[in-house]
Scaffold this motif. Structure first.
Motif, PDB file in Angstrom:
ATOM      1  N   ARG A  64     -13.238  -9.446  -5.861  1.00  0.00           N
ATOM      2  CA  ARG A  64     -11.903  -9.311  -5.274  1.00  0.00           C
ATOM      3  C   ARG A  64     -10.866 -10.104  -6.068  1.00  0.00           C
ATOM      4  NH1 ARG A  64     -11.151 -10.606   0.988  1.00  0.00           N
ATOM      5  NH2 ARG A  64     -12.238  -8.609   1.128  1.00  0.00           N
ATOM      6  N   THR A  65     -11.197 -11.341  -6.416  1.00  0.00           N
ATOM      7  CA  THR A  65     -10.273 -12.163  -7.194  1.00  0.00           C
ATOM      8  C   THR A  65     -10.051 -11.561  -8.575  1.00  0.00           C
ATOM      9  OG1 THR A  65     -11.034 -14.118  -6.014  1.00  0.00           O
ATOM     10  CG2 THR A  65      -9.798 -14.491  -8.047  1.00  0.00           C
TER      11      THR A  65
ATOM     12  N   GLY B   2      -7.787  -8.635  -8.339  1.00  0.00           N
ATOM     13  CA  GLY B   2      -6.438  -9.097  -8.011  1.00  0.00           C
ATOM     14  C   GLY B   2      -5.707  -9.747  -9.157  1.00  0.00           C
TER      15      GLY B   2
ATOM     16  N   GLY C 278      -2.606  -7.895 -11.114  1.00  0.00           N
ATOM     17  CA  GLY C 278      -3.294  -7.265  -9.999  1.00  0.00           C
ATOM     18  C   GLY C 278      -2.570  -6.101  -9.351  1.00  0.00           C
TER      19      GLY C 278
ATOM     20  N   ASN D  16      -1.372  -2.454  -4.985  1.00  0.00           N
ATOM     21  CA  ASN D  16      -1.517  -3.895  -5.149  1.00  0.00           C
ATOM     22  C   ASN D  16      -2.945  -4.302  -4.807  1.00  0.00           C
ATOM     23  OD1 ASN D  16      -1.434  -6.777  -4.795  1.00  0.00           O
ATOM     24  ND2 ASN D  16       0.786  -6.641  -4.628  1.00  0.00           N
TER      25      ASN D  16
ATOM     26  N   ARG E 234      -4.171  -7.320  -5.182  1.00  0.00           N
ATOM     27  CA  ARG E 234      -4.245  -8.699  -4.689  1.00  0.00           C
ATOM     28  C   ARG E 234      -4.219  -8.735  -3.162  1.00  0.00           C
ATOM     29  NH1 ARG E 234       0.173 -10.869  -5.618  1.00  0.00           N
ATOM     30  NH2 ARG E 234       1.154  -9.327  -6.971  1.00  0.00           N
ATOM     31  N   ASP E 235      -3.236  -8.063  -2.559  1.00  0.00           N
ATOM     32  CA  ASP E 235      -3.173  -8.054  -1.093  1.00  0.00           C
ATOM     33  C   ASP E 235      -3.624  -6.718  -0.503  1.00  0.00           C
ATOM     34  OD1 ASP E 235      -1.023  -6.422  -1.693  1.00  0.00           O
ATOM     35  OD2 ASP E 235       0.491  -7.915  -1.172  1.00  0.00           O
ATOM     36  N   GLU E 236      -4.165  -5.830  -1.372  1.00  0.00           N
ATOM     37  CA  GLU E 236      -4.751  -4.561  -0.944  1.00  0.00           C
ATOM     38  C   GLU E 236      -3.758  -3.706  -0.166  1.00  0.00           C
ATOM     39  OE1 GLU E 236      -8.689  -4.922   0.738  1.00  0.00           O
ATOM     40  OE2 GLU E 236      -8.996  -6.871  -0.225  1.00  0.00           O
TER      41      GLU E 236
END
Length: 314
Positions: A122-123, A126, A180, A203, A205-207
Motif C-alpha cells: 500500500r505504501t 501510494g 501516488g 489517487n 495514497r488515499d484510494e
C-alpha cells in the motif's frame, strides 16, 4: 482496499557476497505455462539489486524489461520497467499465465515504467512515480463486462445494436503517476457501438477516484452522450450523471431527430432546438483521435422517450 502486503528487501542487505549473473534458459515452465528464451543479467551487491537487461518470449508474446531495488535506506525502493515489442502481446494468455482473468482479448502494446518506495504494498503504490500505457487495436470484450457496461443503454439503443459493444475497435490508455496519483493523459475506447474518453485521476495514497467519463453512442445519425462523474473511494465508488450536460445532450439529440422529419414545421423546430443546445457535433471518438464515421442506421431509430430516459437516467 489495497492490501498491506509486506515488501521486505532485507535479504539484499544480508548477502555475504556480491552476485553477478548472466543466464539464458530455453524454456521455463511456471504454473503450467511456458516462458521461452528467458535471458537475465543481474547484479546484487551492497544492499542493491539491478536486473537489466531481462527478456523473454512470454505465453502472450515477447517482453523486455528491467528491475532495480535498493534496501540501503530506511524505506526500500523498487523500480520496474516492462515493454512489449513488435505487434505486442496477446493479453489473454499472458494474464492467464500470471493467474489473472482477461477482461478483453486481442494484441496489446505495453509500456510501463514505475518506481516507488515503502515497506508494504500500500505504501509503495501510494508513492508511485512514472507512467503506464496500454494500446490495442481490434479485439473483443468479455461478455460479462459488456453486459454490465451496456445495462443502462437497454431500452434506449435497439437491442440489435448492443451486440456491437463486444467488438473492440481500439483502446488507448496512458497514465502518468506522481506521488501516488495516476493522472489520465490519454483514455480512449472505441467499440462497435460507440466510444468513450475519460479525464481525471486515481489517487493511490488515499484510494480515491476523480474521473469524468464521456461515453458517446451513435444510433444512426444521432450521437447520444451522457457525461458521467466517478468519485468516492476504491471501496465505495460513486457514479453520478452530469444533469446539465445530459439535458443539453438530450435537447440536441431530440433536435437532430426532429430535424430529420418530413414535416417542415417539425424540422424547423428541431433545427432550432439543436442550435440552442450547441448542436449534435459530439462524435464517437476514432482510433486515431479523429471523429469516427457514422454507423449504419439501425432498423429502429430511438424515440423521444428512449433518448430522454437514457440521457437522464430515468
Amino acid at each position: 482496499m489495497l492490501p498491506d502486503v509486506p515488501l521486505s528487501l532485507s535479504v539484499l542487505r544480508t548477502l555475504p557476497v556480491s552476485v553477478d549473473v548472466a543466464a539464458t534458459v530455453g524454456t521455463l515452465r511456471v504454473r503450467g505455462h511456458d516462458w521461452r528464451s528467458v535471458s537475465v543479467t543481474a547484479l546484487a551487491a551492497g544492499g542493491r539489486l539491478a536486473v537489466e537487461p531481462a527478456s523473454a518470449e512470454s505465453p502472450g508474446g515477447p517482453l523486455a524489461g528491467a528491475l532495480s531495488a535498493d534496501a540501503t535506506g530506511p524505506r526500500p525502493t523498487l523500480a520496474l520497467a516492462l515493454r512489449s515489442s513488435g505487434a505486442g502481446v496477446d493479453l489473454a494468455p499472458l494474464l492467464e499465465a500470471l493467474g489473472a482473468s482477461a477482461p478483453l482479448r486481442g494484441r496489446a502494446r505495453l509500456d510501463f515504467s514505475l518506481r516507488g518506495g515503502g515497506n508494504d504494498l500500500r505504501t509503495y503504490l501510494g508513492s508511485l512515480e512514472g507512467h503506464a500505457a496500454l494500446s490495442m487495436g481490434a479485439g473483443t470484450l468479455d461478455p460479462a463486462l459488456v453486459g454490465r457496461l451496456t445495462a443502462p443503454l437497454r431500452g434506449v439503443v435497439p437491442e440489435g445494436a448492443l451486440g456491437g459493444a463486444a467488438t473492440l475497435r481500439c483502446l488507448d490508455l496512458r497514465f502518468a503517476a506522481a506521488d501516488g496519483t495516476a493522472r489520465a493523459e490519454t483514455a480512449l475506447l472505441r467499440t462497435g457501438l460507440g466510444g468513450a474518453t475519460a479525464t481525471g485521476s486515481v489517487n493511490l495514497r488515499d484510494e480515491t477516484l476523480a474521473l469524468r467519463l464521456n461515453p458517446v453512442v451513435r444510433v444512426g445519425s444521432v450521437s447520444v452522450t451522457t457525461p458521467v462523474t466517478v468519485g468516492g473511494t476504491f471501496a465505495a465508488p460513486t457514479v453520478s450523471v452530469d444533469r446539465g450536460g445530459a439535458a443539453a445532450a438530450a435537447a440536441g439529440a431530440l433536435g437532430a431527430i426532429a430535424r430529420g422529419s418530413r414535416d417542415e414545421e417539425t424540422a424547423a423546430l428541431g433545427a432550432l432546438a439543436e442550435a440552442l443546445s450547441g448542436g449534435t457535433d459530439t462524435a464517437v471518438p476514432g482510433c486515431d483521435g479523429t471523429p469516427a464515421p457514422a454507423a449504419p442506421r439501425p432498423q429502429r431509430a430511438p424515440g423521444v422517450g428512449d433518448v430522454l430516459r437514457g440521457l437522464l437516467g430515468r
